[in-house]
Design a protein around this motif. Structure first.
Motif, PDB file in Angstrom:
ATOM      1  N   UNK A 106      72.480 -56.521   5.915  1.00 30.53           N
ATOM      2  CA  UNK A 106      71.424 -57.532   5.860  1.00 30.53           C
ATOM      3  C   UNK A 106      70.189 -57.061   6.610  1.00 30.53           C
ATOM      4  N   UNK A 107      70.378 -56.459   7.753  1.00 30.11           N
ATOM      5  CA  UNK A 107      69.244 -55.925   8.519  1.00 30.11           C
ATOM      6  C   UNK A 107      68.570 -54.804   7.744  1.00 30.11           C
ATOM      7  N   UNK A 108      69.356 -53.936   7.119  1.00 28.48           N
ATOM      8  CA  UNK A 108      68.785 -52.865   6.299  1.00 28.48           C
ATOM      9  C   UNK A 108      67.940 -53.448   5.166  1.00 28.48           C
ATOM     10  N   UNK A 109      68.459 -54.492   4.524  1.00 26.39           N
ATOM     11  CA  UNK A 109      67.718 -55.128   3.432  1.00 26.39           C
ATOM     12  C   UNK A 109      66.443 -55.785   3.943  1.00 26.39           C
ATOM     13  N   UNK A 110      66.527 -56.401   5.108  1.00 25.92           N
ATOM     14  CA  UNK A 110      65.360 -57.073   5.684  1.00 25.92           C
ATOM     15  C   UNK A 110      64.265 -56.076   6.019  1.00 25.92           C
ATOM     16  N   UNK A 111      64.652 -54.926   6.543  1.00 23.62           N
ATOM     17  CA  UNK A 111      63.654 -53.914   6.917  1.00 23.62           C
ATOM     18  C   UNK A 111      62.958 -53.304   5.697  1.00 23.62           C
ATOM     19  N   UNK A 112      63.516 -53.509   4.521  1.00 18.82           N
ATOM     20  CA  UNK A 112      62.878 -53.011   3.306  1.00 18.82           C
ATOM     21  C   UNK A 112      61.757 -53.938   2.830  1.00 18.82           C
ATOM     22  N   UNK A 113      61.708 -55.147   3.410  1.00 23.61           N
ATOM     23  CA  UNK A 113      60.647 -56.079   3.030  1.00 23.61           C
ATOM     24  C   UNK A 113      59.321 -55.579   3.596  1.00 23.61           C
ATOM     25  N   UNK A 114      58.325 -55.478   2.729  1.00 16.21           N
ATOM     26  CA  UNK A 114      57.006 -55.031   3.156  1.00 16.21           C
ATOM     27  C   UNK A 114      56.094 -56.232   3.338  1.00 16.21           C
ATOM     28  N   UNK A 115      55.576 -56.368   4.540  1.00 17.88           N
ATOM     29  CA  UNK A 115      54.626 -57.434   4.842  1.00 17.88           C
ATOM     30  C   UNK A 115      53.227 -56.875   4.655  1.00 17.88           C
ATOM     31  N   UNK A 116      52.450 -57.491   3.789  1.00 18.39           N
ATOM     32  CA  UNK A 116      51.112 -56.989   3.519  1.00 18.39           C
ATOM     33  C   UNK A 116      50.249 -58.085   2.919  1.00 18.39           C
ATOM     34  N   UNK A 117      49.052 -57.706   2.517  1.00 21.47           N
ATOM     35  CA  UNK A 117      48.081 -58.649   1.958  1.00 21.47           C
ATOM     36  C   UNK A 117      48.436 -58.958   0.499  1.00 21.47           C
ATOM     37  N   UNK A 118      48.005 -60.102  -0.025  1.00 13.31           N
ATOM     38  CA  UNK A 118      48.352 -60.487  -1.396  1.00 13.31           C
ATOM     39  C   UNK A 118      47.888 -59.490  -2.452  1.00 13.31           C
ATOM     40  N   UNK A 119      46.825 -58.742  -2.166  1.00  9.23           N
ATOM     41  CA  UNK A 119      46.314 -57.777  -3.141  1.00  9.23           C
ATOM     42  C   UNK A 119      47.165 -56.516  -3.235  1.00  9.23           C
ATOM     43  N   UNK A 120      48.117 -56.364  -2.325  1.00  8.16           N
ATOM     44  CA  UNK A 120      49.009 -55.203  -2.339  1.00  8.16           C
ATOM     45  C   UNK A 120      50.164 -55.472  -3.301  1.00  8.16           C
ATOM     46  N   UNK A 121      50.238 -54.770  -4.431  1.00 10.92           N
ATOM     47  CA  UNK A 121      51.296 -55.050  -5.409  1.00 10.92           C
ATOM     48  C   UNK A 121      52.694 -54.696  -4.921  1.00 10.92           C
ATOM     49  N   UNK A 122      52.785 -53.926  -3.841  1.00 10.29           N
ATOM     50  CA  UNK A 122      54.108 -53.556  -3.309  1.00 10.29           C
ATOM     51  C   UNK A 122      54.570 -54.501  -2.207  1.00 10.29           C
TER      52      UNK A 122
END
Length: 221
Positions: free
Chosen positions: A41-57
């Motif tokens: 679960x921690x591994x999966x959470x760390x894959x989440x990218x926090x960024x601006x809405x204009x960032x498609x990733x």
């Protein structure tokens, strides 16, 4: 309850920065799979990218306001003060935001362990990208813990045992119970919670009463 989740199982906790009333803020995991669950679960959470809405990733954007992100972060600080462990996210990992957006209300998805049931992080609605993971031993124990809060809108059960699904769902004090899924909605089905999570239901025929007022007119002849 008895399966180690795929990385996508982080979605119910952190989608929309956790600012959905149906997000998963407490996760109870059977002790026999707890360590493996937490690791994955921690591994999966760390894959989440926090960024601006204009960032498609981007997986997640900013929280709604300065006041709200301060409130959410205060829960993480309280958890640390209580001796809990922040496994990833706030206070642990580095948040990388484009320079022009660093004044925004961005926060990493955060996983906390080692909390007691009476902790405010377990009892109150954080309404942010924070989830608490706790082990349990017996079915009776986890039902008691799940029901041990004033809220009762939604719950999920993850198990291969259909008998367990029916037993636990029947006893959970929750208006919605999903099994091996999350946020599967049919607008023809009633929607609503128990306890402090609201009164009444909406959806299909239940909406007639929810969105209308009944008037009583008495006439004496």
């Amino acid at each position: 309850m008895e399966e180690t989740p795929a990385p996508s199982k982080a979605l119910p906790a952190f989608v929309c920065a956790g600012e959905i009333c149906l997000c998963t803020s407490r996760i109870y995991v059977q002790r026999s799979i707890y360590d493996e669950f937490l690791q994955r679960f921690v591994e999966a959470t760390r894959k989440w990218k926090v960024s601006v809405p204009s960032d498609p990733t981007a997986s997640m954007g900013a929280l709604i306001s300065e006041a709200h992100i301060a409130k959410v972060r205060s829960y993480v600080k309280k958890a640390l003060a209580e001796g809990a462990t922040v496994n990833c996210g706030e206070c642990v990992d580095t948040l990388n935001i484009p320079p022009n957006n660093q004044g925004g209300y961005f926060m990493l998805p955060t996983v906390i362990t080692g909390l007691k049931e009476e902790s405010c992080c377990m009892q109150e609605e954080i309404f942010g990208p924070v989830t608490c993971v706790v082990p349990f031993d017996t079915e009776e124990e986890v039902i008691e813990k799940a029901n041990g809060v004033k809220y009762g809108l939604a719950a999920t059960i993850w198990t291969r045992d259909i008998g367990r699904t029916h037993r636990v769902a029947k006893r959970l004090q929750s208006g919605l119970v999903w099994t091996n899924c999350w946020l599967v909605r049919d607008l023809n089905l009633p929607f609503g919670g128990m306890k402090a999570s609201g009164l009444g239901r909406e959806g299909a025929k239940d909406s007639y009463e929810f969105f209308t007022e009944v008037k009583t007119v008495t006439i004496k002849h």
